[in-house]
Design an enzyme around this catalytic site. Structure first.
Site, short mmCIF file in Angstrom:
data_model
loop_
_atom_site.label_atom_id
_atom_site.label_comp_id
_atom_site.label_asym_id
_atom_site.label_seq_id
_atom_site.Cartn_x
_atom_site.Cartn_y
_atom_site.Cartn_z
N LEU A 1 36.35 42.44 43.90
CA LEU A 1 37.01 41.26 43.32
C LEU A 1 36.03 40.47 42.48
CD1 LEU A 1 36.67 38.28 44.87
CD2 LEU A 1 38.42 39.27 46.47
N ASN B 1 27.04 46.27 41.82
CA ASN B 1 26.58 44.81 41.68
C ASN B 1 25.34 44.88 40.89
OD1 ASN B 1 28.85 43.68 42.40
ND2 ASN B 1 28.08 42.61 43.91
N LEU C 1 27.60 41.31 28.92
CA LEU C 1 26.72 41.38 27.94
C LEU C 1 26.46 39.72 27.32
CD1 LEU C 1 27.25 44.70 25.76
CD2 LEU C 1 25.02 44.12 27.50
N CYS D 1 27.08 36.51 45.25
CA CYS D 1 26.94 38.07 45.63
C CYS D 1 25.71 38.53 44.58
CB CYS D 1 28.20 38.57 44.82
SG CYS D 1 29.59 38.29 45.80
#
Ligand code: NAD
Length: 457
Positions: free
Chosen positions: A154, A209, A251, A261
């Site tokens: 999420l 990630n 981008l 995170c």
């Protein structure tokens, strides 16, 4: 199904709420008494759009409850989700102490078969240790259990939406029974549910990630060239993003990624690679570029005003690490404010949601927290945008010009429209585009900035 979520933070609270909305009976468990009391009283400890409604509705309909007792909370659960924090430790690796603690407690309190699922982001191999710790701590050695990895993808600010409609769900386990139970839980989803071995599942989260962070650092590098060569990184990103193979997301050039995170996960993956005697050069570059973006932005400010910012006042928009959240963990905005204050500047700051959290982090010295964007700009030497909140795109520029002492904008998130801003007479410093009024000296500045980012600061 009966479920338990251990840890009621961004992942656990949203998970408990959304999964109960799917018709499951869910208990949310947290060691933080204040947090549990707050949720029970119907107040959310975090800002997430739509969260309060889902929590209140499911609590009222008796599908969702909260407790501080892990023993009680997991008693009837068929699936127990571990959703505790795994912050960055001193070595750069993930600090897994909360996961180990929870695993021990589960072992002591488990009385019937359960699938223990790690939703927290944990390095490859962690679930095998979780299994071992639970086994070692079992009060009743005859109790059976399985472990599974089910990483969460999420985005804060959109967590309810993302949890309800994930792009994909990944479940790793070495137990066919556990995989069957997990597939049943997700059987209503129309998007892919990938089942695999535990180690690959753990790795998918870090690889995802790290890839997104690499995309951000990549466009930031392109932005550096754009500034030097006179191209506009926003236009370049738009053109790149139209290619299906690339896609437009992640981008946006800016002052770098932050949050709870990306920084810690990229660092943890780099540590994993080093532990495996592998030098992940690309990932090292991703981290270095991210730091350099911030320095480069600060350098633009100090070039304009000088290294000593005593007596200078900045109207700062944005404290959260990104839009739509109150989360300031590892926020680049907080770091930039610290640097500006360190150089002598006074800050007037506004954020739609993150002010209370920022106060705890930054204190009240040398900074005033304002209730609106316009009040933050009053009598300031420049406007500094640090978070990409949608409302900043619609800033009343006429009013901003009146409120500021001088029409100067440092846009660290490329939120504003350069043509519009420049046509109104602002001196506009964005990321990955040249500043009209200082075009002549930009090259020298950029060279100086490059020296600075190579370790002189
Ligand atoms: P958080 O800090 O918001 O929440 C963690 C919660 O766990 C806290 O409420 C804490 O009190 C509780 N807790 C700690 N120890 C406990 C224990 N022994 N027993 C019960 N509760 C305990 O963290 P978060 O942002 O929800 O992240 C949780 C995990 O999910 C992390 O591994 C993170 O990397 C991962 N993740 C986070 C996000 C995100 O956007 N925040 C997205 C995907 C994955």
């Amino acid at each position: 199904m009966n479920l338990a979520f251990i840890g009621t933070g961004y992942v656990g609270l949203v998970g408990a709420a959304v999964f109960s909305g799917w018709g499951n009976k869910v208990v949310g468990i947290d060691i933080d008494k204040k947090k549990v009391e707050m949720i029970k009283a119907g107040r959310m400890p975090i800002y997430e759009p739509g969260l309060s409604e889902v929590v209140l509705r499911n609590t009222k309909e008796n599908r969702l409850s909260f407790t501080t007792s892990l023993a009680k909370g997991i008693e009837d659960a068929e699936i127990v989700f571990i959703c505790v924090g795994t912050p960055q430790g001193v070595t750069g690796a993930a600090d897994l102490s909360s996961v180990w603690k929870v695993a021990k407690e589960i072992g002591r309190n488990i009385r019937s078969y359960k699938v223990i699922v790690t939703k927290s982001t944990v390095p490859v191999g962690t679930n095998e240790s979780v299994k071992e710790i639970i086994r070692e701590n079992l009060t009743n050695k005859n109790v059976k259990f399985d472990v599974a990895s089910n990483p969460e993808f999420l985005r804060e600010g959109y967590s309810v939406e993302d949890m309800q409609n994930p792009d994909r769900t990944v479940v790793g386990s070495d137990s066919i029974k556990a995989l069957r139970i997990m597939k049943k839980l997700y059987s209503h989803l129309e998007t892919p549910v990938l089942t695999c071995d535990i180690r690959s599942s753990e790795m998918i989260k870090y690889a995802s990630n790290a890839f997104l962070a690499a995309k951000i650092s990549f466009i930031n590098e392109i932005g550096q060239i754009c500034e030097r060569a006179g191209a506009d990184v926003s236009v370049v990103a738009e053109g790149m993003g139209l290619d299906d193979r690339i896609g437009p997301r992640f981008l946006r050039a800016g002052i770098g990624y932050g949050g709870s995170c990306f920084p810690k996960d990229v660092s943890a993956l780099y540590k994993t690679s080093s532990d495996q005697d592998y030098d992940f050069k690309l990932l090292r570059g991703v981290m270095e570029v991210n730091e350099r973006q911030r320095d480069h932005f600060l350098f633009k400010i100090s070039r304009h005003f000088g290294e000593n910012l005593d007596g200078k006042k900045f109207g700062v928009l944005g404290l959260a690490f990104k839009e739509n959240t109150d989360d300031i963990r590892d926020s680049v905005a907080i770091k930039v404010i610290r640097s500006l204050r360190g150089m002598g500047a006074y800050i007037r700051a506004y954020d739609p949601q993150a002010t209370e959290n920022a106060k705890k982090e930054l204190g009240e010295t040398g900074i005033r927290y304002c209730k609106s964007a316009s009040s933050a700009l009053k009598d300031c030497d420049a406007l500094v945008i640090l978070t990409e909140w949608k409302e900043f795109e619609f800033l009343d520029l006429n009013l901003a010009k009146k409120l500021l002492k001088k029409p100067v904008i440092f846009d660290g998130r490329n939120v504003l429209n350069r043509k519009e801003v420049e046509s109104m007479g602002f001196m506009y410093f964005a990321v990955g585009k040249r500043t009209k009024a200082v075009r002549g000296i930009d090259d020298r500045t950029l060279q100086a900035s490059a020296i600075l980012s190579n370790g002189k600061r």
